[in-house]
Motif scaffolding. Sequence first.
Motif, PDB file in Angstrom:
ATOM      1  N   THR A   1       0.821  -1.210   0.000  1.00 37.91           N
ATOM      2  CA  THR A   1       0.000   0.000   0.000  1.00 37.91           C
ATOM      3  C   THR A   1       0.851   1.254   0.000  1.00 37.91           C
ATOM      4  O   THR A   1       0.318   2.355  -0.004  1.00 37.91           O
ATOM      5  CB  THR A   1      -0.904   0.016   1.243  1.00 37.91           C
ATOM      6  OG1 THR A   1      -0.089  -0.073   2.391  1.00 37.91           O
ATOM      7  CG2 THR A   1      -1.894  -1.119   1.222  1.00 37.91           C
ATOM      8  N   THR A   2       2.171   1.110  -0.005  1.00 37.46           N
ATOM      9  CA  THR A   2       2.994   2.315   0.000  1.00 37.46           C
ATOM     10  C   THR A   2       3.069   2.940  -1.369  1.00 37.46           C
ATOM     11  O   THR A   2       3.342   4.126  -1.504  1.00 37.46           O
ATOM     12  CB  THR A   2       4.423   2.005   0.469  1.00 37.46           C
ATOM     13  OG1 THR A   2       5.066   1.187  -0.506  1.00 37.46           O
ATOM     14  CG2 THR A   2       4.430   1.314   1.813  1.00 37.46           C
TER      15      THR A   2
ATOM     16  N   VAL B   1      -2.198   9.648  12.888  1.00 36.75           N
ATOM     17  CA  VAL B   1      -2.602   8.658  11.895  1.00 36.75           C
ATOM     18  C   VAL B   1      -3.921   8.050  12.348  1.00 36.75           C
ATOM     19  O   VAL B   1      -4.027   7.530  13.466  1.00 36.75           O
ATOM     20  CB  VAL B   1      -1.529   7.558  11.763  1.00 36.75           C
ATOM     21  CG1 VAL B   1      -1.912   6.564  10.667  1.00 36.75           C
ATOM     22  CG2 VAL B   1      -0.166   8.175  11.475  1.00 36.75           C
TER      23      VAL B   1
ATOM     24  N   SER C   1      -7.860   6.067  11.128  1.00 39.39           N
ATOM     25  CA  SER C   1      -8.836   5.507  10.189  1.00 39.39           C
ATOM     26  C   SER C   1     -10.243   6.006  10.492  1.00 39.39           C
ATOM     27  O   SER C   1     -11.199   5.586   9.840  1.00 39.39           O
ATOM     28  CB  SER C   1      -8.805   3.975  10.281  1.00 39.39           C
ATOM     29  OG  SER C   1      -9.140   3.547  11.596  1.00 39.39           O
TER      30      SER C   1
ATOM     31  N   VAL D   1      -3.060  12.151   9.085  1.00 38.14           N
ATOM     32  CA  VAL D   1      -2.832  11.169   8.018  1.00 38.14           C
ATOM     33  C   VAL D   1      -3.990  10.178   8.042  1.00 38.14           C
ATOM     34  O   VAL D   1      -4.168   9.428   9.006  1.00 38.14           O
ATOM     35  CB  VAL D   1      -1.502  10.417   8.224  1.00 38.14           C
ATOM     36  CG1 VAL D   1      -1.261   9.446   7.069  1.00 38.14           C
ATOM     37  CG2 VAL D   1      -0.343  11.389   8.374  1.00 38.14           C
ATOM     38  N   ASP D   2      -4.799  10.182   6.988  1.00 41.25           N
ATOM     39  CA  ASP D   2      -5.907   9.231   6.886  1.00 41.25           C
ATOM     40  C   ASP D   2      -5.396   7.897   6.347  1.00 41.25           C
ATOM     41  O   ASP D   2      -4.641   7.861   5.367  1.00 41.25           O
ATOM     42  CB  ASP D   2      -6.987   9.780   5.956  1.00 41.25           C
ATOM     43  CG  ASP D   2      -7.625  11.045   6.498  1.00 41.25           C
ATOM     44  OD1 ASP D   2      -7.922  11.098   7.708  1.00 41.25           O
ATOM     45  OD2 ASP D   2      -7.827  12.002   5.711  1.00 41.25           O
ATOM     46  N   VAL D   3      -5.815   6.818   6.981  1.00 38.86           N
ATOM     47  CA  VAL D   3      -5.381   5.483   6.573  1.00 38.86           C
ATOM     48  C   VAL D   3      -6.583   4.557   6.469  1.00 38.86           C
ATOM     49  O   VAL D   3      -7.651   4.836   7.027  1.00 38.86           O
ATOM     50  CB  VAL D   3      -4.352   4.898   7.574  1.00 38.86           C
ATOM     51  CG1 VAL D   3      -3.053   5.674   7.533  1.00 38.86           C
ATOM     52  CG2 VAL D   3      -4.918   4.840   8.991  1.00 38.86           C
TER      53      VAL D   3
ATOM     54  N   TYR E   1      -5.469  -0.720   8.482  1.00 39.91           N
ATOM     55  CA  TYR E   1      -4.089  -0.286   8.737  1.00 39.91           C
ATOM     56  C   TYR E   1      -3.578  -0.784  10.083  1.00 39.91           C
ATOM     57  O   TYR E   1      -2.425  -1.215  10.208  1.00 39.91           O
ATOM     58  CB  TYR E   1      -4.037   1.245   8.675  1.00 39.91           C
ATOM     59  CG  TYR E   1      -2.789   1.878   9.235  1.00 39.91           C
ATOM     60  CD1 TYR E   1      -1.674   2.120   8.430  1.00 39.91           C
ATOM     61  CD2 TYR E   1      -2.721   2.269  10.581  1.00 39.91           C
ATOM     62  CE1 TYR E   1      -0.522   2.715   8.953  1.00 39.91           C
ATOM     63  CE2 TYR E   1      -1.584   2.863  11.103  1.00 39.91           C
ATOM     64  CZ  TYR E   1      -0.494   3.081  10.282  1.00 39.91           C
ATOM     65  OH  TYR E   1       0.639   3.667  10.802  1.00 39.91           O
TER      66      TYR E   1
ATOM     67  N   ARG F   1       3.268  -0.549   8.345  1.00 42.43           N
ATOM     68  CA  ARG F   1       2.598   0.696   8.734  1.00 42.43           C
ATOM     69  C   ARG F   1       3.539   1.889   8.600  1.00 42.43           C
ATOM     70  O   ARG F   1       3.179   2.936   8.047  1.00 42.43           O
ATOM     71  CB  ARG F   1       2.071   0.582  10.163  1.00 42.43           C
ATOM     72  CG  ARG F   1       0.853  -0.307  10.280  1.00 42.43           C
ATOM     73  CD  ARG F   1       0.632  -0.832  11.683  1.00 42.43           C
ATOM     74  NE  ARG F   1       0.368   0.228  12.647  1.00 42.43           N
ATOM     75  CZ  ARG F   1       0.141  -0.007  13.935  1.00 42.43           C
ATOM     76  NH1 ARG F   1       0.163  -1.257  14.411  1.00 42.43           N
ATOM     77  NH2 ARG F   1      -0.096   0.993  14.759  1.00 42.43           N
TER      78      ARG F   1
ATOM     79  N   HIS G   1       4.182   2.726   4.928  1.00 47.78           N
ATOM     80  CA  HIS G   1       3.014   3.358   4.316  1.00 47.78           C
ATOM     81  C   HIS G   1       2.927   4.835   4.691  1.00 47.78           C
ATOM     82  O   HIS G   1       2.734   5.699   3.826  1.00 47.78           O
ATOM     83  CB  HIS G   1       1.742   2.640   4.762  1.00 47.78           C
ATOM     84  CG  HIS G   1       0.484   3.293   4.276  1.00 47.78           C
ATOM     85  ND1 HIS G   1      -0.045   3.060   3.029  1.00 47.78           N
ATOM     86  CD2 HIS G   1      -0.340   4.198   4.869  1.00 47.78           C
ATOM     87  CE1 HIS G   1      -1.142   3.790   2.868  1.00 47.78           C
ATOM     88  NE2 HIS G   1      -1.340   4.486   3.976  1.00 47.78           N
ATOM     89  N   VAL G   2       3.082   5.120   5.982  1.00 50.03           N
ATOM     90  CA  VAL G   2       3.011   6.511   6.445  1.00 50.03           C
ATOM     91  C   VAL G   2       4.135   7.335   5.808  1.00 50.03           C
ATOM     92  O   VAL G   2       3.916   8.465   5.356  1.00 50.03           O
ATOM     93  CB  VAL G   2       3.071   6.563   7.980  1.00 50.03           C
ATOM     94  CG1 VAL G   2       3.287   7.986   8.476  1.00 50.03           C
ATOM     95  CG2 VAL G   2       1.792   5.986   8.577  1.00 50.03           C
TER      96      VAL G   2
ATOM     97  N   HIS H   1       3.242   7.906   2.089  1.00 50.55           N
ATOM     98  CA  HIS H   1       2.026   8.714   1.920  1.00 50.55           C
ATOM     99  C   HIS H   1       2.296  10.183   2.262  1.00 50.55           C
ATOM    100  O   HIS H   1       1.907  11.093   1.510  1.00 50.55           O
ATOM    101  CB  HIS H   1       0.926   8.158   2.819  1.00 50.55           C
ATOM    102  CG  HIS H   1      -0.371   8.897   2.763  1.00 50.55           C
ATOM    103  ND1 HIS H   1      -1.307   8.681   1.779  1.00 50.55           N
ATOM    104  CD2 HIS H   1      -0.885   9.855   3.580  1.00 50.55           C
ATOM    105  CE1 HIS H   1      -2.348   9.487   1.989  1.00 50.55           C
ATOM    106  NE2 HIS H   1      -2.116  10.206   3.080  1.00 50.55           N
TER     107      HIS H   1
END
Length: 303
Positions: free
Chosen positions: A72-73, A174, A176, A231-233, A237, A245, A248-249, A252
Motif C-alpha cells: 500500500t505504500t 494517523v 482511520s 494522516v488518513d489510513v 491499517y 505501517r 506506508h506513512v 504517503h
Amino acid sequence: MSAAPSRAAGAGAAAFASIDWHAPWLAGFAERGRIWQAAAQAGEAEWLAALDDATRAMGAMSAADTTGTTGTTGIAGAAPLVNGRGRPLRFVPQAALPAGVAYETHIAETGGVPTRHNLHDFFNALVWFAYPRIKAALNARQAAAIDAAGGVGPVRGTLRDALTLFDENAALFVTSAPALADALRDFDWPALFVAARDGWGVRCEARLVGHALLEKLVAPYKACTAHAWIVDVPADYFDWPAARRAAHVDAHVAQALAARDLTSRDFAPLPVLGVPGWCAANAAPAFYDDPAVFRGGRRARTL
C-alpha cells in the motif's frame, strides 16, 4: 592510553545518557537509538562512525531488496537513504558546511548532512533513518524554496515556515476514523482523549517526526505540544505489521509534502502527554481539565 575526556565531552555524554528509551514515543526509534547512544557517549568521532556504518547498511538493504512489492505504500522495496535530489545521504561534521551556504542547500547539493554532537542532531539522524522519504521530501522542498528566493533571506516565507515547523516539531496523527480527526481539529479533548481512549492503537496513533520535539521530550513536560499533521489510513491499517505501517506513512506523507503548498494552518496542536498511555497521570480524566494546556482555539484547515 587515550586522553581523558574534556569537560565538554563529559557534558555531551551526560545529555545522551538522559534519553529514556522506555518512553512510548520513542518506541520506533529505540532499537537503533540505543546503539547510537553508546557511540555518542564515547565521542563525536565514534558517533559519526556509527552513522557511517548504519548508512552503508541501509544502502545495502535497499539495493538488495528486489522484491518489487509495493503493497500500500505505492513504492517498491526498502526506502533508500537519499537527499531531496536522490543523491546518497551521509552524515558529516558541522565544519563541512561552508560559510554562507544554507544547511538544506548543502544537503541537496552534496548529500552531506552537517551534524553536531548534540541531542538535536542525534534525533534528526534517527528521523532520517525512520522516515527517509519524508525527510527527503522536506529537503527537496526547502532547497527549492531557497533557490527560488535566491538564497536565505531575513524572512523564510509562508512555505518555508511551515516546512520548518514540520521538520522540527511535527507529529503524525494517523487515523482511520474521521471523527477522531475532527476532534483533533476542533480541540475537542474530551472526545479525543477520554471518550475515545480505547481507540488509540486501534483507530488512531501518534508518530513523532519532529527532531526538536523529540529533543524536548528527553525532559517531558505537560505543556509540550506538537504540530500535528493528520494522516488518513484504511480501516485495516492497524492490523498491519509495524514495518508495513511505518513504510506506508512514510510514503504517503512524503507524496503529500511534494505536492502541496503548506501553511501553518495545515497543522493542529497536539499536547503530546495527552496521548493515552504516554503519561501515567493522564489515566485520570481530570488531567485534561487544564486550560493552559488543553485549550480551545481555531479549527485547523482540512488536512
